[in-house]
Design an enzyme around this catalytic site. Structure first.
Site, PDB file in Angstrom:
ATOM      1  CG  ASN A 216      -2.147  -0.686   1.142  1.00 14.55           C
ATOM      2  OD1 ASN A 216      -2.701  -0.765   0.051  1.00 14.55           O
ATOM      3  ND2 ASN A 216      -2.639  -1.211   2.233  1.00 14.55           N
ATOM      4  CE  LYS A 345     -12.973   2.789   7.086  1.00  8.11           C
ATOM      5  NZ  LYS A 345     -11.896   3.096   6.163  1.00  8.11           N
TER       6      LYS A 345
HETATM    7  O1  C5P Z   1     -10.947  -1.409   6.967  1.00  6.92           O
HETATM    8  P1  C5P Z   1     -10.180  -0.185   6.621  1.00  6.92           P
HETATM    9  O2  C5P Z   1      -8.866  -0.483   5.956  1.00  6.92           O
HETATM   10  O3  C5P Z   1     -10.960   0.795   5.821  1.00  6.92           O
HETATM   11  O4  C5P Z   1      -9.876   0.529   8.038  1.00  6.92           O
HETATM   12  C1  C5P Z   1      -8.779   1.339   8.291  1.00  6.92           C
HETATM   13  C2  C5P Z   1      -8.381   1.238   9.733  1.00  6.92           C
HETATM   14  O5  C5P Z   1      -8.322  -0.122  10.156  1.00  6.92           O
HETATM   15  C3  C5P Z   1      -7.006   1.770   9.977  1.00  6.92           C
HETATM   16  O6  C5P Z   1      -6.940   2.229  11.300  1.00  6.92           O
HETATM   17  C4  C5P Z   1      -6.131   0.550   9.783  1.00  6.92           C
HETATM   18  O7  C5P Z   1      -4.881   0.668  10.420  1.00  6.92           O
HETATM   19  C5  C5P Z   1      -6.988  -0.536  10.382  1.00  6.92           C
HETATM   20  N1  C5P Z   1      -6.830  -1.847   9.750  1.00  6.92           N
HETATM   21  C6  C5P Z   1      -6.294  -2.905  10.471  1.00  6.92           C
HETATM   22  N2  C5P Z   1      -6.174  -4.141   9.895  1.00  6.92           N
HETATM   23  C7  C5P Z   1      -6.592  -4.362   8.626  1.00  6.92           C
HETATM   24  C8  C5P Z   1      -7.149  -3.314   7.879  1.00  6.92           C
HETATM   25  C9  C5P Z   1      -7.240  -2.058   8.480  1.00  6.92           C
HETATM   26  O8  C5P Z   1      -5.911  -2.696  11.637  1.00  6.92           O
HETATM   27  N3  C5P Z   1      -6.454  -5.573   8.102  1.00  6.92           N
END
Ligand code: C5P
Length: 405
Positions: A216, A345
């Protein structure tokens, strides 16, 4: 990161006692001045044997004081006048002898006089020891250091490593940039004193084969800034970092990981013992279902290979589901509809606070703007450099967990 004006308005009396580390004091002076401080240098006679007042005057842009008999002061009391408008005295380098003097309250030269005569309530004393490892380890020095701490002084370092004498060990003075970080941190309010803060930062890297992977866009800047701000606020900080090339903030425990699964394992390991968990990492949502042991070669007919993906665990949601979770803070990097996505979220991850930002305006930049979304509503943190925002975020978190303000 923008340390540029972190010490704006601060007046520092920088005292040099005798030691080879005096050469670092020159650079340290520059760092203090660059950070916005005014610096008044005071040198002992022994310090003058290592570096000249001319050098220190040129770098601090102020004439240097070396004698208690300096007639420049109208009342002839340099030892009093020096500290009345000072925000701190920093002794760098502090020799073993000078530390012994401080402990005994001796005052037979201008610098020790100024330390003794300072208003102890409003002019803190910061001491950066610099000496040979045997001198450092000697019971007399250790006894003196313990007393110095009891008397309210703050020790900066020392560092460990090669010494001018050719030996290796504890006792070398911290590097100028380390001293600067510690001085800046000293002035930050201790809003998270003693709290354990766990942070994920950077991207993850999901290997496809030995030379390729899925990752990413994330520089780690925001997460590292938050780790620094939390440490400055007195927290015990563990930073789980994906593959990024960034220096570890002072005092932060860093665990380097590669994949989302490794980040998950490290985070779940530490989360139960943490008071706060801040998930800033840009975790890859999917990883290749299988890892190819050898580089996937182009086939003769140039057929494009198909990658089967599988889902990575959600670290933030898993931590939030713990029986006694830490206070969990998630990040939402969106390209549009920030508030809507951030609110979603909040619910989907089951966390009390989501910090939203517009991804393309944040990635890799030194500054950013944040929107805090929680059950009570929204709050904007206006565009600023990431360290300033990180400090504001730490203040917001400290308020929410009811930590000492
Ligand atoms: O699900 P999404 O990626 O949109 O959410 C973002 C948040 O969730 C961020 O705080 C990111 O660090 C965390 N996250 C996580 N583990 C994942 C995906 C996202 O801790 N596999």
């Amino acid at each position: 990161m923008s340390e540029l004006l972190d010490l704006a308005g601060k007046h520092i009396v920088l005292g040099l006692s005798g030691g080879i580390a005096c050469y670092k004091a020159a650079d340290f002076t520059r760092e203090l001045v660059k950070a916005g401080a005014t610096v008044q240098v005071v040198m002992t006679a022994a310090a003058e044997a290592f570096i000249t007042p001319v050098t220190m005057q040129a770098l601090s842009n102020r004439s240097v004081y070396t004698s208690q008999w300096d007639a420049r002061e109208p009342n002839n009391m340099a030892h009093i006048n020096l500290t009345r408008d000072a925000d701190a005295i920093v002794i760098a380098p502090a020799s073993a002898d000078f530390i012994a003097k401080l402990v005994q309250g001796r005052a037979d030269d201008l610098l020790s006089l100024a330390c003794l005569a300072r208003p102890i309530e409003r002019c803190p004393l910061l001491v950066a020891p610099a000496m040979n490892r045997e001198m450092w380890a000697h019971p007399a020095t250790q006894r003196n250091l313990a007393q110095l701490r009891l008397d309210g002084a703050t020790l900066l370092g020392p560092g460990n490593g090669d010494q001018a004498c050719g030996e290796i060990g504890d006792g070398r003075m911290l590097e100028p940039v380390e001293l600067l970080s510690d001085v800046i941190a000293f002035f930050q309010p201790k809003r998270l004193a003693g709290k354990r803060v766990l942070i994920t930062a950077g991207p993850t890297f999901e290997p496809i084969d030995p030379v390729r992977g899925i990752t990413n866009l994330s520089s780690g800047k925001m997460g590292f800034a938050i780790a620094r701000a939390a440490a400055e606020a007195g927290a015990i900080v563990t930073l789980i970092a994906g593959p990024v090339h960034r220096p570890t903030p002072r005092g932060v425990i860093r665990l380097d990981v590669g994949t989302a699964q490794q980040m998950f394992d490290a985070a779940l390991d530490a989360a139960a013992a943490s008071d706060v968990f801040i998930a800033t990492a840009a975790v890859a949502d999917w990883r290749p279902a299988a890892f190819a042991d050898h580089k996937i070669k182009k086939s003769a007919d140039y057929a494009v290979p198909t990658l089967e993906l599988t889902e990575n665990p959600d670290i933030l949601a898993a931590v939030a589901r713990l029986l006694k979770p830490p206070y969990c803070v998630g990040f939402a990097a969106e390209s549009a509809d920030l508030l809507k996505h951030a609110r979603e979220k909040l619910v989907r991850k089951g966390v009390p606070l989501i910090v939203g930002n517009i991804g393309p305006a944040a990635f890799g930049f030194d500054d950013n703007a944040l929107t805090l979304v929680d059950a009570a509503g929204e709050r904007e943190l206006l565009r600023a450099d990431k360290l300033t925002l990180a400090r504001q975020l730490i203040t917001e978190i400290a308020t929410r967990i009811g930590a000492r303000a």
